[in-house]
Design a protein around this motif. Sequence first.
Motif, PDB file in Angstrom:
ATOM      1  N   ALA A   1      31.883  -2.504   7.546  1.00 45.81           N
ATOM      2  CA  ALA A   1      32.100  -2.720   8.845  1.00 45.81           C
ATOM      3  C   ALA A   1      31.380  -3.911   9.467  1.00 45.81           C
ATOM      4  N   THR A   2      32.109  -4.571  10.419  1.00 41.84           N
ATOM      5  CA  THR A   2      31.402  -5.759  10.872  1.00 41.84           C
ATOM      6  C   THR A   2      31.021  -5.414  12.507  1.00 41.84           C
ATOM      7  N   GLY A   3      30.327  -6.288  13.083  1.00 40.19           N
ATOM      8  CA  GLY A   3      29.732  -6.432  14.434  1.00 40.19           C
ATOM      9  C   GLY A   3      29.293  -7.571  14.853  1.00 40.19           C
ATOM     10  N   THR A   4      28.911  -7.642  16.290  1.00 38.95           N
ATOM     11  CA  THR A   4      28.546  -8.962  16.596  1.00 38.95           C
ATOM     12  C   THR A   4      26.855  -9.058  16.403  1.00 38.95           C
ATOM     13  N   THR A   5      26.179  -7.871  16.222  1.00 38.04           N
ATOM     14  CA  THR A   5      25.004  -7.978  15.654  1.00 38.04           C
ATOM     15  C   THR A   5      24.558  -6.990  14.452  1.00 38.04           C
ATOM     16  N   VAL A   6      23.474  -6.906  14.068  1.00 40.11           N
ATOM     17  CA  VAL A   6      22.908  -6.294  13.001  1.00 40.11           C
ATOM     18  C   VAL A   6      23.437  -4.611  13.500  1.00 40.11           C
ATOM     19  N   ALA A   7      22.720  -4.495  14.428  1.00 45.51           N
ATOM     20  CA  ALA A   7      22.925  -2.833  15.035  1.00 45.51           C
ATOM     21  C   ALA A   7      24.286  -2.520  15.413  1.00 45.51           C
ATOM     22  N   ALA A   8      25.004  -3.519  15.842  1.00 41.53           N
ATOM     23  CA  ALA A   8      26.411  -3.085  16.183  1.00 41.53           C
ATOM     24  C   ALA A   8      27.243  -2.990  14.705  1.00 41.53           C
TER      25      ALA A   8
ATOM     26  N   LEU B   1      29.784   1.082  11.236  1.00 41.59           N
ATOM     27  CA  LEU B   1      29.916   1.418   9.898  1.00 41.59           C
ATOM     28  C   LEU B   1      29.671   2.899   9.822  1.00 41.59           C
ATOM     29  N   ARG B   2      28.582   3.436  10.502  1.00 38.97           N
ATOM     30  CA  ARG B   2      28.281   4.880  10.483  1.00 38.97           C
ATOM     31  C   ARG B   2      29.439   5.681  11.049  1.00 38.97           C
ATOM     32  N   GLU B   3      30.108   5.306  12.123  1.00 37.00           N
ATOM     33  CA  GLU B   3      30.776   5.679  12.793  1.00 37.00           C
ATOM     34  C   GLU B   3      32.213   6.081  11.816  1.00 37.00           C
ATOM     35  N   LYS B   4      32.227   4.834  10.906  1.00 34.82           N
ATOM     36  CA  LYS B   4      33.508   4.709  10.002  1.00 34.82           C
ATOM     37  C   LYS B   4      33.360   5.863   9.024  1.00 34.82           C
ATOM     38  N   LEU B   5      32.161   5.863   8.568  1.00 33.52           N
ATOM     39  CA  LEU B   5      31.785   6.949   7.357  1.00 33.52           C
ATOM     40  C   LEU B   5      31.892   8.256   7.984  1.00 33.52           C
TER      41      LEU B   5
ATOM     42  N   TYR C   1      28.320 -10.031  11.859  1.00 31.56           N
ATOM     43  CA  TYR C   1      27.306  -9.386  10.646  1.00 31.56           C
ATOM     44  C   TYR C   1      28.453  -8.160  10.042  1.00 31.56           C
ATOM     45  N   ARG C   2      28.261  -8.163   8.630  1.00 31.09           N
ATOM     46  CA  ARG C   2      28.814  -7.309   7.969  1.00 31.09           C
ATOM     47  C   ARG C   2      27.791  -6.238   7.340  1.00 31.09           C
ATOM     48  N   ALA C   3      28.136  -4.965   7.715  1.00 32.45           N
ATOM     49  CA  ALA C   3      27.068  -3.814   7.015  1.00 32.45           C
ATOM     50  C   ALA C   3      28.046  -2.927   5.973  1.00 32.45           C
TER      51      ALA C   3
END
Length: 399
Positions: free
Chosen positions: A44-51, A56-60, A26-28
């Motif tokens: 940012a990407t992750g294996t789930t929507v929440a991930a 993305l929040r950590e990146k921001l 998933y891409r946020a």
Amino acid sequence: MGRGRPPTSLGTWGTIRTTRVREGVYRARTRIRDKDGVAREVTATGTTVAAAERALREKLVDRATPTQQAITAATTIATLWLKYLRDEGRIEGTTINEYERVLTKVVIPEFGGLRLREVTTSRLDLFLVRLRATSISRQRKTKVVLGAMLGLAVRHDALAVNPVQQTSRIHRERSEPRSLSLEDLSAVRKALGAWTAERRPGPKASGDMADIIDLMLATGARIGEILALRWEDIALDALRPNLTINGTIKTEPGKGTYRKARPKSDSSVRTVALPDFAIIMLKRRRTASPVNPIDAVFSTRNGTWQQVNNVERRWRQIRQDTGLDWVTPHTFRKTVATLISERVNAETAAHQLGHSSPAITREFYISKPAIAADVARILEELARANPAATANTSRISRE
């Protein structure tokens, strides 16, 4: 006419939207208004929507504004700092070399793997406290290097504040300045004579050391300033013979030993009158010394500038087993400051030494007398208000 929607505050972002890229990915994405005022998309990407949203929040949060500058919060500590110093050209090469030595031997082994954002005040404070057990001098130099390096990070917006500024103050035991007495000077001259007359392999020792020390005592100049003197800087035939201090000696790796056209500071440039013993010595040297291509008063046998380190090492050899271990080239400077202060005042001593402020001279160069000045007769005036004391004084005088 409407004003439109107000811009997003600097460093904040809008709604996060997440899409499925493929199975298990998933891409946020969102748009953030960076500190330069430009809105940019961040993903940012992750294996789930929440991930994906969490990534993305950590990146921001850790995001640094895209910039032409090479220093960001993600820069490894010490990276580029020395290059900036050398490019700036404000600090002398010898000072930068010393910074590099402290950086390589002390700072990088402890913090070399850290990013700037990971360097905290508590981490620095604990490290500096530990250094005190090794050496107060090393602790002080390390704090200077860290403070200057992280100060550059603040100026480039990689850090909001300099974490070194809040670390514990460095406490250094203050020692009283010590100058030479006439008896000490006699011992110095005796040690110089013995060393010069000593038979050793190689060329016979010259009288340079005795002359260098005499000129330090005649002027209060730093050893590098003495070694940088040229005959053109000395006016022996003037109505009042004098010399002008306008340079110093530096030695740098890859550059060798050279004369720097400016001494330590602007106030160090000065002209001082010469006492008779220095005039006699310089006239002798002018007549007896061979001409050298650099016009140096104290050149090497090869006609090059003498190194400060070599002269200091020679003095350590001379003073060995003489009880003069406490005497350094700077002691001669302190002796001049103390004598001038006693005979004239601290302001005159500061001017002679090339200090910008008499406070420096008083604190670090002028020795305190063993006993306070004899002002007993002056203090006797305070007894005039006491008739009984005055009567006793008269009786003592008659007896």
